[in-house]
Each structure stands twice: as C-alpha cells, then as structure tokens.
Design an enzyme around this catalytic site. Structure first.
Site, PDB file in Angstrom:
ATOM      1  N   ALA A  50       1.147   0.287   7.799  1.00  0.00           N
ATOM      2  CA  ALA A  50       1.202  -0.096   6.391  1.00  0.00           C
ATOM      3  C   ALA A  50       0.095   0.648   5.666  1.00  0.00           C
ATOM      4  O   ALA A  50      -0.940   0.949   6.254  1.00  0.00           O
ATOM      5  CB  ALA A  50       1.016  -1.598   6.236  1.00  0.00           C
ATOM      6  N   GLU A  51       0.351   0.931   4.408  1.00  0.00           N
ATOM      7  CA  GLU A  51      -0.577   1.697   3.578  1.00  0.00           C
ATOM      8  C   GLU A  51      -1.989   1.107   3.599  1.00  0.00           C
ATOM      9  O   GLU A  51      -2.980   1.808   3.482  1.00  0.00           O
ATOM     10  CB  GLU A  51       0.023   1.664   2.172  1.00  0.00           C
ATOM     11  CG  GLU A  51      -0.740   2.237   1.058  1.00  0.00           C
ATOM     12  CD  GLU A  51      -0.069   1.829  -0.245  1.00  0.00           C
ATOM     13  OE1 GLU A  51       1.120   2.125  -0.422  1.00  0.00           O
ATOM     14  OE2 GLU A  51      -0.730   1.200  -1.066  1.00  0.00           O
TER      15      GLU A  51
END
Lengths: 77, 243
Positions: A50-51
């Site tokens: 995830a970012e």
C-alpha cells in the site's frame, strides 16, 4: 467474472489485475487500485504494497476484524 | 538535555503552545497514528492563527476515511480547527475528498479566503520533514516537474534530467501518536500507524507524544523503538503503568 455492458469498479479492478505479471511487487494507491487485490490470481505470487507502507496486504477485512493500526492508502482496513 | 516529562492530562501537556505557532500533526490520516486526544485538547486551548502540517487532512469527518466501521460516526480530523477558526495556513498532501459535495471544512475555509492551503506531493512532504530532522536544508526531487508544483521554484538539470529544489520543513511543535512508550519517551509504533510520526518527532522544537500506555523501560523491546526518547519532550497517556 462476466462482463456487463457498463463497466463498474469491480470489473475495472478485475481487468486491471489481469495485467499484473507473475512474481511482481505492486504498489496500490488510493481509490480503485486497492480493489485489484481482491481479484488477483493467487497463483501469480504477487505481493501488494500500500502507498502508505504496508507490504503484503490482501483483500479488505470483515468489519469486525478491522484494526486501525493496519490501513491501506484508501483509508480502509 | 531535559528529561522527558510525563503527563496524564492532554490539555496540560500542551503548555507553552501559543498563537501563530507552526504545528505538525502525525499519522497518515485516519484514526491509526493520529494523536486524536491531543488534537481535541489543542482545539480546547483555542490558540489562533496557527499553521498546521499534516498528510491526509480533514476528510475523515465527512467520508469516514481511515476510521474502522465501529468508530466511523465519531471520527475526528483536522476539520475541528477550521470550524473553530484557528488556522492561518495548512500544508498537507490530501485535504479534500474525491467526492465534490459536501465540502470539507478545509475547502470551505479556503473558499472563504480564511485559510491558505498549500498542497505538497506526499513523498515530497515526507522528505521535507525528514530533511528538517536530519539537518538537510533542501533537496532535489523529480516529483512535480512540468506541473503547477514547479512554479516559482528553483530547478536544476542533473545528468540530463530536470529536478525541483524543495526546502526542509520544520515546526515549533509536533503532536504525534505511538502505541506505547517507556518513561524515557522511547516510542514504539505498530503497523501503518507509524506513518509521519517518527519524522515529525525529529523536525520540531517541541515534540509531544500521545501513547496508549506507558510501560517500564525494563519491559520495552529496545529493538522495536521507532523514535528514541531524545526526540520526545513530553509523553501523555491515560494509562501509565509506572508511577
């Protein structure tokens, strides 16, 4: 999955997940990309990041299993 | 070096914060990693004309972003300071939800010319804060080249590629959150709740950490410490296991 005439978010995520190559590490940003994790072929051995920094996440948790300390870039758990 | 002070009241841990200060608020956005009780205390303190620095700011209260289903209706975010007219400027990466209506409090303040909103690309924001904490005055990045982000900034061609010069970002105060600490202010983070908290601790003159509990340094796992206590001036918790 059958494709209806009009695309919805799940169809788009499903189609996008087909583009991902085997054994790759894939960063999913906020919005639609997060949904791709739900449709990926498990045999492809893809690791999602995830970012905001978690490596190895999967589809979203059930409501009763949500943990505020493990969130994706879309603010979901 | 002054010893890390331990508080059991959020409002008293904010002593010395005054009008016009620059205040960082930790966490990615959402309940994990956000110093929610310190934010509520800062609203109560009612200091005015502040500059806020945060990442995802002010969208949870209208979208539930980053709050688990059970707690969504009680979501708190940076909007509380805008409702209370405390903010002169906010520097952040994501202040407005994807949907157009209803407007967030930040968007309303911006439309009414009450607040300056400076949007910084997320990675650049993190690096600006990290740079300040590491004694690096400025750095070059490719992010934003050829866009509005580049306007009025110095650029340089390095190895045939264009880069933007971005300056470090420090603050008077950092309000951060960690899972637990010991009596020396050594902080342990869990999961994605770590985001932005360790770098903000290094980039501020005064760092105040809200923790779920304070345990003895004899029990803390020293290999799991995310922020050494030397960066933490004050810790505050309702749950202090040492006396």
């Amino acid at each position: 999955m059958k494709f209806p005439k009009k695309l919805n978010k799940d169809n788009i995520a499903y189609r996008a997940s087909m583009e991902l190559e085997e054994n790759s590490y894939v960063n999913l940003g906020i919005g639609l990309p997060s949904l791709c994790a739900k449709y990926i072929d498990k045999k492809k051995n893809i690791r999602f990041q995830a970012e905001n920094g978690v490596l190895g996440f999967d589809e979203l948790s059930q409501s009763n299993l949500q943990n505020p300390d493990y969130m994706d870039a879309g603010g979901q758990f | 070096m002054k010893k890390t002070e331990i508080f059991d009241s959020f409002i008293s841990s904010l002593e010395g914060i005054s009008d016009d200060m620059t205040i960082m608020i930790g966490g990615f956005g959402g309940q994990g990693g956000q110093p929610t009780n310190l934010m509520l205390a800062l609203k109560e303190l009612n200091v005015k004309n502040i500059t806020l620095i945060g990442n995802v700011a002010g969208i949870s209260m209208i979208t539930g972003y980053g709050w688990i289903d059970e707690d969504k209706k009680n979501a708190i975010d940076h909007s509380i300071f805008f409702e209370n007219k405390q903010v002169k400027k906010i520097i952040c990466s994501f202040p407005v939800p994807a949907q157009r209506k209803p407007y967030s409090e930040i968007e309303k303040s911006w439309k009414n010319n009450e607040t300056i909103v400076e949007i910084v690309p997320q990675g650049t924001l993190a690096e600006k804060i990290r740079a300040a904490g590491s004694g690096i005055p400025a750095f070059y990045t490719k992010t934003g080249v050829g866009t509005i982000v580049e306007e009025n900034k110095e650029t340089k061609i390095i190895n045939g590629e264009k880069f933007i010069l971005e300056y470090a970002l420090s603050s008077d105060v950092a309000l951060i959150n960690a899972n637990h600490s010991d009596e020396f202010g050594n902080l342990v983070y869990v999961g994605t709740s770590r985001a932005f908290n360790p770098i903000m601790a290094t980039a501020s003159k005064l760092t105040i950490a809200e923790v779920d509990k304070i345990i003895s340094s004899r029990l803390i796992n020293s290999e799991r410490i995310g922020t050494p206590g030397i960066y933490v001036n004050r810790i505050v918790s309702k749950n202090n296991e040492i006396s």
